[in-house]
Design a protein around this motif. Structure first.
Motif, PDB file in Angstrom:
ATOM      1  N   UNK A  93       9.661  19.486  -6.761  1.00  0.00           N
ATOM      2  CA  UNK A  93       9.828  18.709  -5.531  1.00  0.00           C
ATOM      3  C   UNK A  93       8.844  19.155  -4.451  1.00  0.00           C
ATOM      4  N   UNK A  94       8.622  20.453  -4.350  1.00  0.00           N
ATOM      5  CA  UNK A  94       7.674  20.977  -3.373  1.00  0.00           C
ATOM      6  C   UNK A  94       6.260  20.485  -3.664  1.00  0.00           C
ATOM      7  N   UNK A  95       5.903  20.451  -4.942  1.00  0.00           N
ATOM      8  CA  UNK A  95       4.566  19.999  -5.320  1.00  0.00           C
ATOM      9  C   UNK A  95       4.356  18.516  -5.021  1.00  0.00           C
ATOM     10  N   UNK A  96       5.459  17.780  -4.912  1.00  0.00           N
ATOM     11  CA  UNK A  96       5.385  16.361  -4.533  1.00  0.00           C
ATOM     12  C   UNK A  96       5.344  16.182  -3.020  1.00  0.00           C
ATOM     13  N   UNK A  97       5.375  17.284  -2.290  1.00  0.00           N
ATOM     14  CA  UNK A  97       5.253  17.229  -0.844  1.00  0.00           C
ATOM     15  C   UNK A  97       6.561  17.236  -0.085  1.00  0.00           C
ATOM     16  N   UNK A  98       7.676  17.419  -0.779  1.00  0.00           N
ATOM     17  CA  UNK A  98       8.982  17.429  -0.114  1.00  0.00           C
ATOM     18  C   UNK A  98       9.215  18.780   0.571  1.00  0.00           C
ATOM     19  N   UNK A  99       9.679  18.727   1.795  1.00  0.00           N
ATOM     20  CA  UNK A  99      10.004  19.951   2.539  1.00  0.00           C
ATOM     21  C   UNK A  99      11.448  19.946   3.028  1.00  0.00           C
ATOM     22  N   UNK A 100      12.094  18.776   2.996  1.00  0.00           N
ATOM     23  CA  UNK A 100      13.504  18.647   3.386  1.00  0.00           C
ATOM     24  C   UNK A 100      14.319  18.447   2.114  1.00  0.00           C
ATOM     25  N   UNK A 101      14.759  19.562   1.517  1.00  0.00           N
ATOM     26  CA  UNK A 101      15.386  19.521   0.192  1.00  0.00           C
ATOM     27  C   UNK A 101      16.792  20.094   0.259  1.00  0.00           C
ATOM     28  N   UNK A 102      17.748  19.353  -0.253  1.00  0.00           N
ATOM     29  CA  UNK A 102      19.152  19.791  -0.306  1.00  0.00           C
ATOM     30  C   UNK A 102      19.507  20.210  -1.723  1.00  0.00           C
ATOM     31  N   UNK A 103      20.534  21.039  -1.825  1.00  0.00           N
ATOM     32  CA  UNK A 103      21.055  21.436  -3.127  1.00  0.00           C
ATOM     33  C   UNK A 103      22.565  21.241  -3.133  1.00  0.00           C
ATOM     34  N   UNK A 104      23.061  20.489  -4.130  1.00  0.00           N
ATOM     35  CA  UNK A 104      24.502  20.299  -4.312  1.00  0.00           C
ATOM     36  C   UNK A 104      24.909  21.116  -5.528  1.00  0.00           C
ATOM     37  N   UNK A 105      25.714  22.165  -5.309  1.00  0.00           N
ATOM     38  CA  UNK A 105      26.067  23.132  -6.358  1.00  0.00           C
ATOM     39  C   UNK A 105      27.273  22.678  -7.174  1.00  0.00           C
ATOM     40  N   UNK A 106      27.463  23.375  -8.293  1.00  0.00           N
ATOM     41  CA  UNK A 106      28.707  23.287  -9.031  1.00  0.00           C
ATOM     42  C   UNK A 106      29.671  24.340  -8.533  1.00  0.00           C
ATOM     43  N   UNK A 107      30.715  24.629  -9.340  1.00  0.00           N
ATOM     44  CA  UNK A 107      31.722  25.603  -8.935  1.00  0.00           C
ATOM     45  C   UNK A 107      31.129  27.015  -8.894  1.00  0.00           C
ATOM     46  N   UNK A 108      31.545  27.770  -7.886  1.00  0.00           N
ATOM     47  CA  UNK A 108      31.007  29.102  -7.654  1.00  0.00           C
ATOM     48  C   UNK A 108      31.362  30.077  -8.775  1.00  0.00           C
ATOM     49  N   UNK A 109      32.448  29.818  -9.515  1.00  0.00           N
ATOM     50  CA  UNK A 109      32.862  30.758 -10.560  1.00  0.00           C
ATOM     51  C   UNK A 109      31.882  30.802 -11.728  1.00  0.00           C
ATOM     52  N   UNK A 243      11.561  21.537 -17.682  1.00  0.00           N
ATOM     53  CA  UNK A 243      11.586  20.450 -16.709  1.00  0.00           C
ATOM     54  C   UNK A 243      11.133  19.159 -17.370  1.00  0.00           C
ATOM     55  N   UNK A 244      11.969  18.129 -17.276  1.00  0.00           N
ATOM     56  CA  UNK A 244      11.653  16.813 -17.833  1.00  0.00           C
ATOM     57  C   UNK A 244      11.439  15.842 -16.663  1.00  0.00           C
ATOM     58  N   UNK A 245      10.199  15.438 -16.457  1.00  0.00           N
ATOM     59  CA  UNK A 245       9.872  14.568 -15.328  1.00  0.00           C
ATOM     60  C   UNK A 245       9.979  13.107 -15.758  1.00  0.00           C
ATOM     61  N   UNK A 246      10.847  12.366 -15.043  1.00  0.00           N
ATOM     62  CA  UNK A 246      11.006  10.938 -15.331  1.00  0.00           C
ATOM     63  C   UNK A 246      10.763  10.137 -14.052  1.00  0.00           C
ATOM     64  N   UNK A 247      11.662   9.255 -13.705  1.00  0.00           N
ATOM     65  CA  UNK A 247      11.380   8.292 -12.634  1.00  0.00           C
ATOM     66  C   UNK A 247      12.071   8.595 -11.303  1.00  0.00           C
ATOM     67  N   UNK A 248      12.956   9.557 -11.252  1.00  0.00           N
ATOM     68  CA  UNK A 248      13.766   9.746 -10.027  1.00  0.00           C
ATOM     69  C   UNK A 248      13.104  10.646  -8.998  1.00  0.00           C
ATOM     70  N   UNK A 249      11.874  11.060  -9.271  1.00  0.00           N
ATOM     71  CA  UNK A 249      11.129  11.868  -8.301  1.00  0.00           C
ATOM     72  C   UNK A 249       9.732  11.302  -8.123  1.00  0.00           C
ATOM     73  N   UNK A 250       9.313  11.180  -6.862  1.00  0.00           N
ATOM     74  CA  UNK A 250       7.943  10.756  -6.535  1.00  0.00           C
ATOM     75  C   UNK A 250       7.461  11.564  -5.340  1.00  0.00           C
ATOM     76  N   UNK A 251       6.157  11.500  -5.083  1.00  0.00           N
ATOM     77  CA  UNK A 251       5.600  12.180  -3.927  1.00  0.00           C
ATOM     78  C   UNK A 251       6.142  11.559  -2.641  1.00  0.00           C
ATOM     79  N   UNK A 252       6.170  12.352  -1.605  1.00  0.00           N
ATOM     80  CA  UNK A 252       6.622  11.868  -0.294  1.00  0.00           C
ATOM     81  C   UNK A 252       5.793  10.638   0.080  1.00  0.00           C
ATOM     82  N   UNK A 253       6.506   9.581   0.467  1.00  0.00           N
ATOM     83  CA  UNK A 253       5.831   8.338   0.825  1.00  0.00           C
ATOM     84  C   UNK A 253       5.587   7.420  -0.350  1.00  0.00           C
ATOM     85  N   UNK A 254       5.982   7.863  -1.573  1.00  0.00           N
ATOM     86  CA  UNK A 254       5.809   7.046  -2.759  1.00  0.00           C
ATOM     87  C   UNK A 254       6.924   6.025  -2.889  1.00  0.00           C
ATOM     88  N   UNK A 255       6.948   5.315  -4.017  1.00  0.00           N
ATOM     89  CA  UNK A 255       7.966   4.268  -4.220  1.00  0.00           C
ATOM     90  C   UNK A 255       8.483   4.297  -5.649  1.00  0.00           C
TER      91      UNK A 255
END
Length: 255
Positions: A93-109, A243-255
């Motif tokens: 994500x960083x290499x695509x230019x993203x700097x505002x990145x969130x992480x949604x975790x699983x259970x802490x255990x 890492x398997x790159x498919x369609x759900x990630x693009x560079x910032x400003x992409x479509x």
């Protein structure tokens, strides 16, 4: 993974009995722990692993752990390098230019939750960044869905999300697309696991693959080595994710 284990062990003349156990006190556990019923045990993601190990050692039953929770029990285990997976997902994500990145975790255990988050944080730190938000949830579709709905109500969205697994990613995609937010045009999303659904979603999901075939092969070989006494020295195995790159990630400003 169970399918792979079954095929590998069958080639060596072993029958794989599968039990879904609710814990050490369950009838299933007592059945499997009878010395004359099994030659060895593979424990997948056990939550009471230390108790299991004590009992297995007491009974002299060879065992192997897969995805265990306690590092001190890594001697006879096969684990995925979840730290490396979290780092790779975030770096993508960083290499695509993203700097505002969130992480949604699983259970802490779960150890995997903590390690994936550590990799995420390290990748951001290496680039002088802090998370948009870290959300502590569950490995469920609802976690991704409800988190993104909250962000939408608050009128704030990250440009990218690293989801703790593919189910969380699916929930996030559903919430965003229901509200007319483009994925990946407005928000890029990376999942984890490469479940069957990952390649069936629209858009196809960029994710971190855990190679079930390699995990199963390593676990089966380790257990067979213990059963035959050819494995003389304890040696856990760490397997790298991919890492398997498919369609759900693009560079910032992409479509």
């Amino acid at each position: 993974m169970v399918k792979e284990l079954n095929e590998i062990l069958a080639l060596q003349g072993y029958f794989l009995a599968v039990s879904v156990s609710t814990g050490m006190e369950s009838d299933e556990s007592h059945y499997l722990f009878q010395e004359d019923r099994v030659d060895g045990l593979i424990l997948l993601s056990p939550m009471e692993e230390s108790k299991y190990i004590l009992e297995l050692k007491r009974r002299g039953i060879p065992y192997v752990l897969i995805d265990n929770q306690q590092p001190e029990n890594d001697a006879y285990s096969v684990t995925i390098d979840n730290y490396k997976g979290g780092y790779a997902a975030t770096t993508h994500l960083l290499e695509l230019g993203h700097t505002s990145i969130a992480h949604i975790c699983g259970q802490e255990m779960f150890r995997s939750t903590r390690e994936r988050r550590s990799g995420f944080l390290r990748a951001l730190q290496d680039n002088g960044l802090t998370p948009f938000e870290i959300v502590h949830g569950e490995f469920e579709i609802a976690s991704g869905y409800e988190t993104c709905k909250r962000w939408l109500v608050e009128n704030k969205l990250p440009s990218a999300i690293f989801a703790g697994d593919d189910h969380i990613a699916l929930g996030a995609i559903n919430a965003l697309q229901e509200s007319g937010v483009s994925v990946p045009g407005r928000v890029s999303i990376v999942g984890y696991d490469d479940h069957y659904i990952a390649s069936k979603l629209r858009p196809h999901l960029t994710t971190v693959r855990q190679p079930a075939d390699r995990i199963a092969r390593a676990a089966a070989d380790m257990l067979l080595g213990r059963i035959s006494a050819k494995m003389k020295r304890a040696a856990g195995m760490h397997i790298d994710p991919e890492l398997i790159v498919r369609e759900s990630t693009v560079a910032v400003g992409g479509s």
